[in-house]
Design an enzyme around this catalytic site. Structure first.
Site, PDB file in Angstrom:
ATOM      1  N   TYR A  86      11.409 -32.021  43.906  1.00  0.00           N
ATOM      2  CA  TYR A  86       9.962 -31.865  44.042  1.00  0.00           C
ATOM      3  C   TYR A  86       9.451 -32.769  45.158  1.00  0.00           C
ATOM      4  CZ  TYR A  86      10.190 -29.447  39.574  1.00  0.00           C
ATOM      5  OH  TYR A  86      10.492 -28.556  38.574  1.00  0.00           O
ATOM      6  N   ASN A 108       5.194 -20.186  39.330  1.00  0.00           N
ATOM      7  CA  ASN A 108       5.821 -19.148  40.142  1.00  0.00           C
ATOM      8  C   ASN A 108       5.918 -17.865  39.309  1.00  0.00           C
ATOM      9  OD1 ASN A 108       7.612 -17.517  41.614  1.00  0.00           O
ATOM     10  ND2 ASN A 108       9.388 -18.722  41.022  1.00  0.00           N
ATOM     11  N   CYS A 116      12.656 -20.882  41.840  1.00  0.00           N
ATOM     12  CA  CYS A 116      12.155 -22.181  41.391  1.00  0.00           C
ATOM     13  C   CYS A 116      13.192 -22.929  40.544  1.00  0.00           C
ATOM     14  CB  CYS A 116      10.841 -22.017  40.640  1.00  0.00           C
ATOM     15  SG  CYS A 116      10.906 -20.881  39.257  1.00  0.00           S
ATOM     16  N   HIS A 117      14.215 -22.229  40.056  1.00  0.00           N
ATOM     17  CA  HIS A 117      15.260 -22.901  39.279  1.00  0.00           C
ATOM     18  C   HIS A 117      16.080 -23.855  40.152  1.00  0.00           C
ATOM     19  CE1 HIS A 117      17.199 -19.244  40.879  1.00  0.00           C
ATOM     20  NE2 HIS A 117      18.319 -19.948  40.877  1.00  0.00           N
ATOM     21  N   GLU A 143      25.254 -19.861  40.182  1.00  0.00           N
ATOM     22  CA  GLU A 143      25.277 -20.011  41.639  1.00  0.00           C
ATOM     23  C   GLU A 143      26.354 -20.993  42.099  1.00  0.00           C
ATOM     24  OE1 GLU A 143      21.284 -20.846  42.943  1.00  0.00           O
ATOM     25  OE2 GLU A 143      20.553 -18.916  42.208  1.00  0.00           O
TER      26      GLU A 143
END
Length: 160
Positions: A86, A108, A116-117, A143
């Site tokens: 952030y 979001n 946003c994850h 991912e």
């Protein structure tokens, strides 16, 4: 997942029961029907969940304030398998408040499409996720990222 679109673009994608589910669309009558935008969004999600990096994306039409729009535009630039804090987002956007960034990230409306994850706390730790932390963990691991024993993201692929 719940997807909301019209002929111009995808307005929302939410996990069932997630925080801010259908925010801004609560009072609209929504019809279940197919469209080219929804078909493209579903194909994108199918590819993503199959472990591919989709090379296409439906037109995205997130609804929010100008500040939220700026934050969301930066989130789209974070590649799969990467993260940002952030604070880094705040610095990038010349915003003095990482908490303001967090508020925009949390609202979001396009989960996964606007990733946003991939946003973490200042020490790489997991923080809130409107879809639930268990989903955030799953998405990051999907991912290729790993977590250490303190629930901090290790920025390397599992197979490295």
């Amino acid at each position: 997942m719940i997807l909301i679109a019209d002929e111009n673009g995808l307005y929302g994608s939410w996990f069932m029961g997630q925080k801010y589910d259908r925010l801004g669309f609560e009072d609209l009558e929504i019809a279940e029907q197919s469209s080219s935008i929804l078909s493209e969004a579903q194909a994108w999600l199918d590819a993503y969940f199959a472990g591919q990096e989709p090379d296409f994306c439906p037109p995205l039409s997130p609804q929010g304030s100008p500040f939220q729009q700026r934050v969301w535009q930066e989130l789209v630039k974070i590649p799969a398998g990467s993260t940002m804090t952030y604070g880094q987002l705040a610095e990038l956007l010349a915003c003095k408040s990482a908490q303001a960034i967090g508020g925009a990230v949390g609202k979001n409306p396009l989960s996964i499409f606007i990733p946003c994850h991939r946003v973490l706390g200042s020490q790489g730790q997991l923080t809130g996720y409107a879809g639930g932390l268990e989903r955030k963990v799953w998405l990051l691991e999907h991912e290729g990222l790993s977590l250490d024993d303190k629930s901090r993201v290790v920025l390397r692929k599992k197979n490295d």
